[in-house]
Scaffold this motif. Structure first.
Motif, PDB file in Angstrom:
ATOM      1  N   THR A 160      24.811 -40.281  60.690  1.00 54.14           N
ATOM      2  CA  THR A 160      25.159 -41.406  61.556  1.00 54.14           C
ATOM      3  C   THR A 160      25.021 -42.687  60.780  1.00 54.14           C
ATOM      4  N   PRO A 161      25.707 -43.754  61.205  1.00 54.31           N
ATOM      5  CA  PRO A 161      25.621 -45.021  60.501  1.00 54.31           C
ATOM      6  C   PRO A 161      24.194 -45.559  60.516  1.00 54.31           C
ATOM      7  N   GLU A 162      23.840 -46.238  59.456  1.00 47.95           N
ATOM      8  CA  GLU A 162      22.525 -46.841  59.404  1.00 47.95           C
ATOM      9  C   GLU A 162      22.482 -48.035  60.341  1.00 47.95           C
ATOM     10  N   ARG A 163      21.472 -48.101  61.188  1.00 46.53           N
ATOM     11  CA  ARG A 163      21.327 -49.169  62.153  1.00 46.53           C
ATOM     12  C   ARG A 163      20.366 -50.222  61.615  1.00 46.53           C
ATOM     13  N   GLY A 164      20.577 -51.420  62.048  1.00 48.62           N
ATOM     14  CA  GLY A 164      19.674 -52.485  61.651  1.00 48.62           C
ATOM     15  C   GLY A 164      19.727 -52.798  60.185  1.00 48.62           C
ATOM     16  N   ARG A 165      20.783 -52.473  59.523  1.00 43.25           N
ATOM     17  CA  ARG A 165      20.914 -52.727  58.091  1.00 43.25           C
ATOM     18  C   ARG A 165      21.000 -54.228  57.851  1.00 43.25           C
ATOM     19  N   PRO A 166      20.258 -54.775  56.889  1.00 42.52           N
ATOM     20  CA  PRO A 166      20.349 -56.209  56.630  1.00 42.52           C
ATOM     21  C   PRO A 166      21.736 -56.578  56.142  1.00 42.52           C
TER      22      PRO A 166
ATOM     23  N   LEU B 123      33.413 -44.912  55.740  1.00 41.21           N
ATOM     24  CA  LEU B 123      32.686 -45.046  54.484  1.00 41.21           C
ATOM     25  C   LEU B 123      31.725 -46.227  54.540  1.00 41.21           C
ATOM     26  N   ALA B 124      32.184 -47.359  55.061  1.00 41.43           N
ATOM     27  CA  ALA B 124      31.324 -48.541  55.139  1.00 41.43           C
ATOM     28  C   ALA B 124      30.118 -48.293  56.034  1.00 41.43           C
ATOM     29  N   GLU B 125      30.316 -47.540  57.103  1.00 36.98           N
ATOM     30  CA  GLU B 125      29.222 -47.257  58.030  1.00 36.98           C
ATOM     31  C   GLU B 125      28.177 -46.333  57.425  1.00 36.98           C
ATOM     32  N   ARG B 126      28.594 -45.455  56.528  1.00 29.95           N
ATOM     33  CA  ARG B 126      27.686 -44.440  56.014  1.00 29.95           C
ATOM     34  C   ARG B 126      27.194 -44.708  54.597  1.00 29.95           C
ATOM     35  N   ALA B 127      27.721 -45.743  53.946  1.00 30.86           N
ATOM     36  CA  ALA B 127      27.256 -46.068  52.594  1.00 30.86           C
ATOM     37  C   ALA B 127      25.835 -46.620  52.663  1.00 30.86           C
ATOM     38  N   PRO B 128      24.966 -46.242  51.732  1.00 32.35           N
ATOM     39  CA  PRO B 128      23.591 -46.763  51.747  1.00 32.35           C
ATOM     40  C   PRO B 128      23.560 -48.257  51.458  1.00 32.35           C
ATOM     41  N   ALA B 129      22.574 -48.930  51.995  1.00 34.97           N
ATOM     42  CA  ALA B 129      22.439 -50.378  51.829  1.00 34.97           C
ATOM     43  C   ALA B 129      22.367 -50.735  50.349  1.00 34.97           C
ATOM     44  N   GLY B 130      23.112 -51.758  49.975  1.00 35.79           N
ATOM     45  CA  GLY B 130      23.097 -52.236  48.606  1.00 35.79           C
ATOM     46  C   GLY B 130      23.959 -51.455  47.643  1.00 35.79           C
ATOM     47  N   ARG B 131      24.595 -50.346  48.110  1.00 37.90           N
ATOM     48  CA  ARG B 131      25.440 -49.552  47.220  1.00 37.90           C
ATOM     49  C   ARG B 131      26.849 -49.425  47.788  1.00 37.90           C
ATOM     50  N   ARG B 132      27.209 -50.346  48.651  1.00 33.65           N
ATOM     51  CA  ARG B 132      28.535 -50.290  49.240  1.00 33.65           C
ATOM     52  C   ARG B 132      29.617 -50.484  48.192  1.00 33.65           C
ATOM     53  N   GLY B 133      29.338 -51.318  47.180  1.00 32.25           N
ATOM     54  CA  GLY B 133      30.319 -51.504  46.117  1.00 32.25           C
ATOM     55  C   GLY B 133      30.592 -50.204  45.373  1.00 32.25           C
ATOM     56  N   GLN B 134      29.541 -49.463  45.051  1.00 30.74           N
ATOM     57  CA  GLN B 134      29.727 -48.193  44.353  1.00 30.74           C
ATOM     58  C   GLN B 134      30.415 -47.167  45.242  1.00 30.74           C
ATOM     59  N   ALA B 135      30.053 -47.161  46.527  1.00 33.83           N
ATOM     60  CA  ALA B 135      30.699 -46.227  47.451  1.00 33.83           C
ATOM     61  C   ALA B 135      32.186 -46.544  47.589  1.00 33.83           C
ATOM     62  N   THR B 136      32.513 -47.830  47.662  1.00 32.27           N
ATOM     63  CA  THR B 136      33.912 -48.235  47.766  1.00 32.27           C
ATOM     64  C   THR B 136      34.661 -47.929  46.485  1.00 32.27           C
ATOM     65  N   ALA B 137      34.003 -48.172  45.330  1.00 28.54           N
ATOM     66  CA  ALA B 137      34.649 -47.868  44.055  1.00 28.54           C
ATOM     67  C   ALA B 137      34.928 -46.383  43.921  1.00 28.54           C
ATOM     68  N   LEU B 138      33.994 -45.552  44.396  1.00 26.41           N
ATOM     69  CA  LEU B 138      34.218 -44.115  44.330  1.00 26.41           C
ATOM     70  C   LEU B 138      35.390 -43.708  45.220  1.00 26.41           C
ATOM     71  N   LEU B 139      35.557 -44.415  46.353  1.00 23.08           N
ATOM     72  CA  LEU B 139      36.724 -44.162  47.195  1.00 23.08           C
ATOM     73  C   LEU B 139      38.004 -44.477  46.422  1.00 23.08           C
ATOM     74  N   GLY B 140      37.997 -45.591  45.667  1.00 22.72           N
ATOM     75  CA  GLY B 140      39.146 -45.905  44.828  1.00 22.72           C
ATOM     76  C   GLY B 140      39.368 -44.871  43.751  1.00 22.72           C
TER      77      GLY B 140
END
Length: 409
Positions: free
Chosen positions: A4-10, A338-355
């Motif tokens: 599930t998506p991380e809640r309360g993520r800064p 992907l944005a909902e499930r990517a860990p905090a602070g690593r969204r750039g890497q998760a998005t790059a891996l999608l690319g």
């Protein structure tokens, strides 16, 4: 696949619920270049193949070779974005995109042309990751759904305009469409002028480097991410299987006009754009799993028509409408998931891996379907693609049935 998506993520610094007009317009304009990467050349694949004396599969590599270098450098680009923000990497990527992409204007040697496309892929990696993450950072929640719908519409609008322009320029020569890539140069300068600096959030314990670029730590314990990347890989393979082998399939039916091929791509992208504009509303009514089921069912039906249809008018009208509707739902759905499930602070890497997954699948499309075409026919390629889409549809349905949660995605 019940993560599930991380809640309360800064929220990352610079994130807004209402995006600023200038950055939004620049990011949406740059987003149109992600489809331009290969689509602008598809109308002239047959002309290029004939002039250089190469096979359809070799000609297809000119369209998709950038996917290989993009796949290799994508994780590093993601790490750079996580560390320095969007503006610098995106601007540099757009400049590389324009210069390396425009090199095809003056190149006549096949090896040199493919080499320029590999360099071009480095810029395309930064454009894909930078525009996607830049838009994700502008909004949260329902506003992000709307943003991803706008992004899909921008991408597909580019899929209407750029291939039409490429087809029109293709009537001059197969070199002429490469001029369109030069639009990356002014956009790169606009990014430097318009986008604000971003102070990305780093995951704890990664140090100043922003974390490992290896996908293993990112994917470990996150089966939903693995599923998202797998669906993206199939989507990219199917899309570029259509784009690369459509000219040969139409040629079987006596259609060889590059502008008519461009019209197919334009209609697909127009429907994708209109569907993307309604994505936020549709996702509010239907869960993402239902939208993905519809997408793969639509692709399966459209590919069967492309394989077995005998009327050029039918093939130029019905399949692009159905493919566009499915793509208009799948692209934003997978990006938001992907944005909902990517860990905090690593969204750039998760998005790059999608690319990386997206463009690697585009690169392998002619390698996967080329042998099928050589053994059977262009129609056989679309039958194989329909089988792949159908098997993926079954997989999505089975994954949902086996999970305890009603919506595995």
């Amino acid at each position: 696949m019940t993560a599930t998506p991380e809640r309360g993520r800064p929220r990352a610094a610079g994130t807004r619920t209402r995006p600023a007009g200038g950055p939004l317009r620049i990011l949406l304009a740059a987003s149109t270049l992600t489809v331009l990467a290969g689509a602008v050349l598809t109308p002239v694949v047959e002309l290029l193949r004939s002039d250089l004396g190469i096979s359809p599969g070799a000609a297809g590599l000119v369209v998709t070779a950038h996917g290989l270098s993009l796949a290799l450098v994508g994780p590093s680009v993601g790490r750079a974005v996580d560390r320095w923000g969007v503006r610098g990497p995106l601007a540099a990527g757009l400049l590389i995109y324009g210069l390396a992409g425009g090199a095809g204007l003056v190149l006549d040697d096949y090896v040199a042309l493919v080499a320029s496309r590999l360099v071009f892929g480095i810029g395309a990696a930064a454009v894909f990751t930078g525009t996607t993450l830049g838009l994700l950072d502008l909004a949260e929640g329902a506003a992000r759904d709307r943003m991803m719908g706008w992004r899909t519409s921008a991408i597909s609008l580019g899929g209407v305009l750029w291939p039409l322009l490429g087809g029109a320029l293709g009537t001059i020569s197969w070199h002429a469409p490469f001029a369109v890539y030069l639009v990356g140069l002014p956009l790169g300068l606009a990014v430097l002028r318009t986008l604000p600096p971003r102070n990305p959030v780093r995951p704890s314990g990664t140090g100043p480097g922003g974390g490992s670029v290896r996908p293993g730590p990112l994917l470990r314990g996150r089966p939903a991410l693995v599923g998202i990347y797998g669906l993206q890989a199939v989507s990219g393979t199917l899309l570029y299987g259509v784009l690369v082998f459509l000219p040969a399939r139409l040629a079987e039916l006596g259609v060889r006009d590059s502008f008519l091929v461009a019209l197919f791509n334009a209609l697909l992208s127009l429907v994708m754009s209109l569907t993307g504009l309604r994505f936020a509303r549709l996702r509010g009514r239907h869960h993402s799993s239902g939208l993905l089921v519809f997408a793969f069912a639509a692709w399966t039906a459209a590919l069967v028509v492309l394989a077995l249809g005998t009327s050029p008018i039918l093939l130029l009208v019905l399949p692009p409408v159905v493919l566009g509707a499915g793509m208009g739902l799948a692209v934003p759905a997978l990006t938001v998931l992907l944005a909902e499930r990517a860990p905090a602070g690593r969204r750039g890497q998760a998005t790059a891996l999608l690319g990386t997954v997206t463009f690697a699948s585009q690169f392998v499309a002619p390698l996967v379907f080329g042998p099928v075409e050589a053994v059977t026919s262009p129609g056989g390629v679309f039958l194989a693609a329909a089988a792949l889409a159908g098997l993926t549809l079954v997989g999505v349905l089975v994954a949902g049935a086996r999970c305890d949660a009603p919506h595995p995605w």
